[in-house]
Design a protein around this motif. Structure first.
Motif, PDB file in Angstrom:
ATOM      1  N   VAL A  63       0.761  -1.184  -0.095  1.00  0.00           N
ATOM      2  CA  VAL A  63       0.110  -0.082   0.075  1.00  0.00           C
ATOM      3  C   VAL A  63       0.712   1.339   0.106  1.00  0.00           C
ATOM      4  O   VAL A  63       1.787   1.386   0.882  1.00  0.00           O
ATOM      5  N   ARG A  64       0.767   1.789  -1.136  1.00  0.00           N
ATOM      6  CA  ARG A  64       1.742   3.178  -1.140  1.00  0.00           C
ATOM      7  C   ARG A  64       1.112   4.168  -0.051  1.00  0.00           C
ATOM      8  O   ARG A  64       0.107   4.369   0.393  1.00  0.00           O
ATOM      9  N   GLY A  65       2.215   4.933   0.319  1.00  0.00           N
ATOM     10  CA  GLY A  65       2.120   5.977   1.418  1.00  0.00           C
ATOM     11  C   GLY A  65       1.227   7.215   0.949  1.00  0.00           C
ATOM     12  O   GLY A  65       1.001   7.440  -0.472  1.00  0.00           O
ATOM     13  N   ASN A  66       0.812   8.020   1.998  1.00  0.00           N
ATOM     14  CA  ASN A  66      -0.025   9.353   1.329  1.00  0.00           C
ATOM     15  C   ASN A  66       0.427  10.479   1.195  1.00  0.00           C
ATOM     16  O   ASN A  66       1.879  10.427   1.786  1.00  0.00           O
ATOM     17  N   ILE A  67       0.078  11.425   0.543  1.00  0.00           N
ATOM     18  CA  ILE A  67       0.746  12.741   0.602  1.00  0.00           C
ATOM     19  C   ILE A  67      -0.367  13.809   1.174  1.00  0.00           C
ATOM     20  O   ILE A  67      -1.355  13.719   0.545  1.00  0.00           O
ATOM     21  N   PHE A  68       0.413  14.347   2.096  1.00  0.00           N
ATOM     22  CA  PHE A  68      -0.407  15.271   2.971  1.00  0.00           C
ATOM     23  C   PHE A  68      -0.007  16.735   2.420  1.00  0.00           C
ATOM     24  O   PHE A  68       0.991  16.863   2.256  1.00  0.00           O
ATOM     25  N   SER A  69      -1.203  17.683   2.670  1.00  0.00           N
ATOM     26  CA  SER A  69      -0.911  18.925   2.679  1.00  0.00           C
ATOM     27  C   SER A  69      -0.236  19.639   4.017  1.00  0.00           C
ATOM     28  O   SER A  69      -0.119  18.938   4.859  1.00  0.00           O
ATOM     29  N   ASN A  70       0.078  20.973   3.654  1.00  0.00           N
ATOM     30  CA  ASN A  70       0.728  21.345   4.888  1.00  0.00           C
ATOM     31  C   ASN A  70      -0.336  21.513   6.386  1.00  0.00           C
ATOM     32  O   ASN A  70       0.337  21.400   7.341  1.00  0.00           O
ATOM     33  N   ASP A  71      -1.401  21.674   6.120  1.00  0.00           N
ATOM     34  CA  ASP A  71      -2.564  21.607   6.927  1.00  0.00           C
ATOM     35  C   ASP A  71      -3.102  20.200   7.371  1.00  0.00           C
ATOM     36  O   ASP A  71      -4.054  19.923   8.205  1.00  0.00           O
ATOM     37  N   GLY A  72      -2.525  19.232   6.706  1.00  0.00           N
ATOM     38  CA  GLY A  72      -3.102  17.768   7.088  1.00  0.00           C
ATOM     39  C   GLY A  72      -4.024  17.162   6.187  1.00  0.00           C
ATOM     40  O   GLY A  72      -4.324  16.041   6.256  1.00  0.00           O
ATOM     41  N   SER A  73      -4.586  18.041   5.198  1.00  0.00           N
ATOM     42  CA  SER A  73      -5.435  17.505   4.145  1.00  0.00           C
ATOM     43  C   SER A  73      -4.914  16.438   3.223  1.00  0.00           C
ATOM     44  O   SER A  73      -3.709  16.642   2.992  1.00  0.00           O
ATOM     45  N   LEU A  74      -5.756  15.838   2.864  1.00  0.00           N
ATOM     46  CA  LEU A  74      -5.051  14.383   2.045  1.00  0.00           C
ATOM     47  C   LEU A  74      -5.043  14.983   0.528  1.00  0.00           C
ATOM     48  O   LEU A  74      -6.038  15.074  -0.263  1.00  0.00           O
ATOM     49  N   LEU A  75      -3.919  14.945  -0.064  1.00  0.00           N
ATOM     50  CA  LEU A  75      -3.503  15.254  -1.713  1.00  0.00           C
ATOM     51  C   LEU A  75      -3.516  14.037  -2.455  1.00  0.00           C
ATOM     52  O   LEU A  75      -3.990  14.118  -3.587  1.00  0.00           O
ATOM     53  N   ALA A  76      -3.026  12.861  -1.732  1.00  0.00           N
ATOM     54  CA  ALA A  76      -2.851  11.754  -2.581  1.00  0.00           C
ATOM     55  C   ALA A  76      -2.706  10.464  -1.924  1.00  0.00           C
ATOM     56  O   ALA A  76      -2.169  10.493  -0.641  1.00  0.00           O
ATOM     57  N   THR A  77      -3.859   9.451  -2.213  1.00  0.00           N
ATOM     58  CA  THR A  77      -4.029   8.245  -1.243  1.00  0.00           C
ATOM     59  C   THR A  77      -4.166   6.978  -2.092  1.00  0.00           C
ATOM     60  O   THR A  77      -4.451   7.116  -3.232  1.00  0.00           O
ATOM     61  N   SER A  78      -3.826   6.022  -1.846  1.00  0.00           N
ATOM     62  CA  SER A  78      -4.362   4.624  -2.194  1.00  0.00           C
ATOM     63  C   SER A  78      -5.576   3.857  -1.637  1.00  0.00           C
ATOM     64  O   SER A  78      -5.622   3.991  -0.391  1.00  0.00           O
ATOM     65  N   VAL A  79      -6.526   3.659  -2.403  1.00  0.00           N
ATOM     66  CA  VAL A  79      -7.554   3.105  -1.867  1.00  0.00           C
ATOM     67  C   VAL A  79      -7.652   1.467  -2.596  1.00  0.00           C
ATOM     68  O   VAL A  79      -7.146   1.172  -3.713  1.00  0.00           O
ATOM     69  N   PRO A  80      -7.979   0.710  -1.858  1.00  0.00           N
ATOM     70  CA  PRO A  80      -8.147  -0.760  -2.306  1.00  0.00           C
ATOM     71  C   PRO A  80      -9.081  -0.859  -3.283  1.00  0.00           C
ATOM     72  O   PRO A  80     -10.238  -0.440  -3.148  1.00  0.00           O
ATOM     73  N   GLU A  81      -8.917  -1.833  -4.366  1.00  0.00           N
ATOM     74  CA  GLU A  81      -9.622  -2.351  -5.600  1.00  0.00           C
ATOM     75  C   GLU A  81      -9.535  -3.823  -5.472  1.00  0.00           C
ATOM     76  O   GLU A  81      -8.399  -4.058  -5.192  1.00  0.00           O
ATOM     77  N   TYR A  82     -10.557  -4.666  -6.102  1.00  0.00           N
ATOM     78  CA  TYR A  82     -10.330  -5.865  -5.883  1.00  0.00           C
ATOM     79  C   TYR A  82     -10.702  -6.329  -7.270  1.00  0.00           C
ATOM     80  O   TYR A  82     -11.848  -6.018  -8.009  1.00  0.00           O
ATOM     81  N   ASP A  83     -10.215  -7.615  -7.897  1.00  0.00           N
ATOM     82  CA  ASP A  83     -10.467  -8.546  -8.824  1.00  0.00           C
ATOM     83  C   ASP A  83     -11.345  -9.433  -7.964  1.00  0.00           C
ATOM     84  O   ASP A  83     -10.788 -10.150  -7.379  1.00  0.00           O
ATOM     85  N   LEU A  84     -12.691  -9.900  -8.543  1.00  0.00           N
ATOM     86  CA  LEU A  84     -13.318 -10.961  -7.685  1.00  0.00           C
ATOM     87  C   LEU A  84     -13.428 -12.077  -8.635  1.00  0.00           C
ATOM     88  O   LEU A  84     -13.724 -12.180  -9.684  1.00  0.00           O
ATOM     89  N   ARG A  85     -12.992 -13.469  -8.106  1.00  0.00           N
ATOM     90  CA  ARG A  85     -12.974 -14.504  -8.607  1.00  0.00           C
ATOM     91  C   ARG A  85     -13.605 -15.585  -7.818  1.00  0.00           C
ATOM     92  O   ARG A  85     -13.827 -15.108  -6.537  1.00  0.00           O
ATOM     93  N   MET A  86     -13.646 -16.796  -8.189  1.00  0.00           N
ATOM     94  CA  MET A  86     -14.635 -17.787  -7.561  1.00  0.00           C
ATOM     95  C   MET A  86     -13.887 -18.994  -7.579  1.00  0.00           C
ATOM     96  O   MET A  86     -13.591 -19.594  -9.029  1.00  0.00           O
ATOM     97  N   ASP A  87     -13.792 -19.826  -6.599  1.00  0.00           N
ATOM     98  CA  ASP A  87     -13.360 -21.297  -6.669  1.00  0.00           C
ATOM     99  C   ASP A  87     -14.736 -22.195  -6.660  1.00  0.00           C
ATOM    100  O   ASP A  87     -15.479 -22.368  -5.677  1.00  0.00           O
ATOM    101  N   LEU A  88     -15.060 -22.626  -7.970  1.00  0.00           N
ATOM    102  CA  LEU A  88     -16.130 -23.536  -8.076  1.00  0.00           C
ATOM    103  C   LEU A  88     -16.347 -24.824  -7.640  1.00  0.00           C
ATOM    104  O   LEU A  88     -17.416 -25.570  -7.516  1.00  0.00           O
ATOM    105  N   MET A  89     -15.063 -25.019  -6.913  1.00  0.00           N
ATOM    106  CA  MET A  89     -15.092 -26.632  -6.225  1.00  0.00           C
ATOM    107  C   MET A  89     -14.626 -26.244  -4.898  1.00  0.00           C
ATOM    108  O   MET A  89     -14.166 -27.187  -4.158  1.00  0.00           O
ATOM    109  N   ALA A  90     -15.115 -25.020  -4.216  1.00  0.00           N
ATOM    110  CA  ALA A  90     -14.803 -24.725  -2.819  1.00  0.00           C
ATOM    111  C   ALA A  90     -15.459 -25.568  -1.890  1.00  0.00           C
ATOM    112  O   ALA A  90     -16.516 -26.381  -2.373  1.00  0.00           O
ATOM    113  N   PRO A  91     -15.112 -26.065  -0.680  1.00  0.00           N
ATOM    114  CA  PRO A  91     -15.672 -26.997   0.393  1.00  0.00           C
ATOM    115  C   PRO A  91     -16.959 -26.872   0.474  1.00  0.00           C
ATOM    116  O   PRO A  91     -17.769 -27.757   0.596  1.00  0.00           O
TER     117      PRO A  91
END
Length: 697
Positions: free
Chosen positions: A57-85
């Motif tokens: 997860v990449r670090g954030n970049i903040f402004s001088n007053d603590g506002s968030l200028l750049a951040t990383s948010v999680p995204e997911y590729d959803l897959r399925m195990d069709l033979m799951a227990p």
């Protein structure tokens, strides 16, 4: 049978045996390829494993007053195990697959329920363990998907596989986008803070064991990562979000009004060199101004008249002139070898101070040419002592290279000395020019521009960056004091007098330079307009430079770049409460009428109240109307949700634009003041990207 016949018979038998063996081998190959091929390929795939990197997860970049200028948010590729227990039993799977298909269809709206059902059943028949359902799914969406039929059987039993990846976002969108920057590792492209501090921001990748399955797809062997990644560090920048927003709006407005190609503005804190705002805009093929290139730090160009500050500094410091020295400018022309220097007006006899205030080309050229003609190296040596020939060594990549010629340069000619006197035959970036002006404002102390204050990891300081001093004294106190008076004079009696603000004093210098084209020289009559200075003049806190290139509706620095300087200086002065000493004396009595205030951010309101000594208490839906020093002040905080229209009535323009644009809407503005009406009512869920008109009065 004779010997010869026996030999032939043996040869025929041997040949026949070879043919039979070849036929048998060929038959086996055909059998392996077409009969047992799938089985053996699966075995080969099952034996093929490797380790792959797992992105940290990449670090954030903040402004001088603590506002968030750049951040990383999680995204997911959803897959399925069709033979799951949990669904090994066909009865369990087929009893719930249609319900799952219905939920997926209704949620993602990309396939019908029947299509999802058919695809899942086909994948089941193929015993797929890694079937792709959907890419780029957000964290909140994933939480809802986990509650769907089959998936709700549990992390392993339900067969849902969520592969995380990180998406980089800018919460303020285009605000300071070029300074924040980006990186493209595969192309070795490193821009802005993201590129310069990638070593810290990127963190350390983890490792995961994956196995190749049918179709060449690589599937994780285990649910858990073998070597966990280490998250990146956070960068605390010097950028102030509010000042950056003001700078971008003021610059863009003037670029549109002047029909210019591009422009930039930089706002720097005098004492520390910290960059509070840096905006760059380029007009694209559609006529829209966008941040595409960092002119502020990368565009080396002839600065024109803003460079006269350096020329006068050298001459004053060398004792060649004084502010009351008289110079004859005649009819506004001065002949040098192969060229005529011209002024916009004929000023006649003027003092050095007046010549600076009026930005006379003839005066500075005549002075420098007269005093340094026999020893031009003394003049260029004085410029080098100001470090104008040295890069600033910025914290972000891409700084343009300065050029201050000397008589030793091959391109030096009889015209070079007079041309350099008023800002030609040399190259500086806007930030390099501003650093000189900032040094004069700082009583001669030259500090390097600072973009990053601190690097933190998990809340702990990794590295702190203090102001870097380039030169403690670029000139004597006497020379600096005279230059400060000359810069103030520009705003009182000179080319910048129309930009004066009666509330506070400013100091600065206008600049107009003809832009050279590599092929056509100066024949195309394109200009660069600029204004550099600082404020408040009596106790400088901020320095600023504005550069506008190739404006078509006028070109003088005072009328093109000057208004951006004035507007931004006005807004910064009004918003920086530390510049207003009278706030310390302000006291409110119970139930005293409060000056008109606007609805907006709770945090911002609290900061203002704290500076004013006003107590704030409970939340209310009513606007702020009265001050009660016993019970405090009631205020409202406007919540922002993407896809939901915020109620911006009662807000100022900046707060309204922030709320609407961060909710995902395109804003059109009519009028001035505070928002009295909006075309779409607050609270409604409307498609992102929909235009909204707000009326101000």
């Amino acid at each position: 049978m004779n010997i010869r016949t026996d030999i032939l018979l043996r040869v025929y038998l041997s040949f026949g045996l070879i043919v039979l063996i070849a036929i048998a081998v060929l038959a086996k190959l055909v059998h392996l390829q077409y009969v047992e091929g799938a089985q053996w390929r699966a075995v080969a795939d099952s034996l093929s494993t490797r380790y792959v990197d797992v992105e940290a997860v990449r670090g954030n970049i903040f402004s001088n007053d603590g506002s968030l200028l750049a951040t990383s948010v999680p995204e997911y590729d959803l897959r399925m195990d069709l033979m799951a227990p949990g669904i090994e039993d066909d009865d369990v799977f087929y009893s719930k697959v249609d319900s799952l298909a219905f939920k997926l269809s209704a949620f993602f709206k990309d396939k019908s329920s029947a299509q999802y059902s058919r695809l899942l059943k086909e994948a089941r028949k193929k015993k797929s363990r890694y079937y792709l359902i959907k890419r780029d799914v957000g964290h909140q969406a994933l939480k809802q998907v986990r509650a769907f039929p089959i998936f709700n059987l549990g992390k392993y039993k339900g067969g849902l596989i969520a592969e995380r990846k990180n998406k980089r976002i800018l919460p303020f969108r285009n605000l300071a986008a070029r300074t924040i920057g980006y990186k493209i590792p595969e192309e070795d492209v490193h821009v802005g803070l993201e590129g310069a501090y990638g070593e810290y921001i990127d963190g350390k990748s983890g490792k995961r064991l994956v196995q190749r399955i049918a179709g060449g797809v690589w599937m994780p062997v285990n649910r858990e990562i073998e070597v966990a990644p280490v998250d990146g560090a956070d960068i605390i920048s010097t950028i102030d979000v509010n000042m950056q927003d003001m700078a971008q709006r003021a610059l863009e407005k003037q670029l549109i009004a002047s029909d210019a190609d591009n422009g930039c503005v930089i706002l720097m804190e005098v004492a520390t060199g910290e960059i509070r705002a840096v905006a760059n805009f380029t007009r694209d093929s559609e006529g829209v101004y966008r941040e595409k290139f960092n002119y502020a730090i990368a565009q080396s160009a002839e600065p024109g008249s803003t460079f006269k500050l350096a020329s006068y500094l050298v001459a004053l410091e060398d004792g060649k002139i004084d502010t009351n020295t008289i110079v004859e400018t005649g009819n506004g022309t001065y002949q040098v070898p192969g060229h005529t220097i011209r002024d916009t007006h004929a000023y006649g006899k003027v003092t050095v101070k007046q010549a600076f205030e009026l930005s006379s080309n003839v005066a500075i050229t005549k002075l420098i040419n007269t005093h340094y003609h026999d020893n031009p190296a003394a003049f260029t040596k004085g410029l080098h002592k100001l470090h104008l020939n040295e890069p600033l060594g910025l914290q972000i990549p891409g700084e343009g290279k300065p050029l201050i010629k000397t008589p030793e340069n091959r391109s030096w000619s009889k015209l070079s000395l007079p041309q350099m006197a008023y800002g030609y035959e040399l190259l500086l970036t806007p930030l390099q020019t501003l650093t000189l002006y900032n040094a004069v404002a700082n009583d001669g102390r030259m500090v390097a521009p600072l973009f990053v204050k601190e690097i933190r990891h998990v809340g702990n300081t990794v590295e702190r960056f203090e102001p870097r001093i380039i030169d403690e004294h670029i000139a004597s106190d006497r020379t600096i004091s005279k230059l400060q008076a000359m810069l103030e004079g520009v705003m009182i009696e000179g080319t910048g007098k129309r930009l004066r603000n009666p509330q506070f004093a400013m100091a600065g210098k206008t600049g107009t330079a003809q832009m050279a084209d590599d092929a056509n020289g100066y024949r195309d009559r394109k200009y660069q307009s600029s204004f550099a200075g600082y404020f408040p003049a009596d106790n400088p806190k901020y320095s600023m430079i504005v550069v506008v290139r190739n404006p078509r509706n006028g070109y003088y620095g005072a009328s093109i770049a000057g208004p951006v300087f004035r507007e931004l200086a006005d807004m910064v002065f009004a918003n920086d409460l530390n510049l207003h000493d009278d706030f310390e004396q302000m006291r409110f009595v119970g139930n005293t009428e409060l000056p008109s205030s606007l609805k907006g951010s709770k945090a911002a309101t609290l900061r203002v109240f704290d500076a004013l000594g006003v107590k704030a208490t409970y939340a209310s839906s009513d606007p702020i109307r009265h001050v009660d020093t016993v019970k405090g002040v009631a205020f409202a905080d406007e919540q922002i949700s993407e896809g939901v229209v915020p109620d911006v009535k009662g807000m100022g323009l900046i707060d309204a634009l922030y709320a609407l644009e961060n909710s995902g809407y395109r804003t059109k503005v009519n009028g001035k003041g505070k928002v009295v009406a909006q075309s779409l009512p607050g609270g409604q869920r409307i498609k992102i990207g929909t235009p909204i008109l707000i009326e101000l009065k």
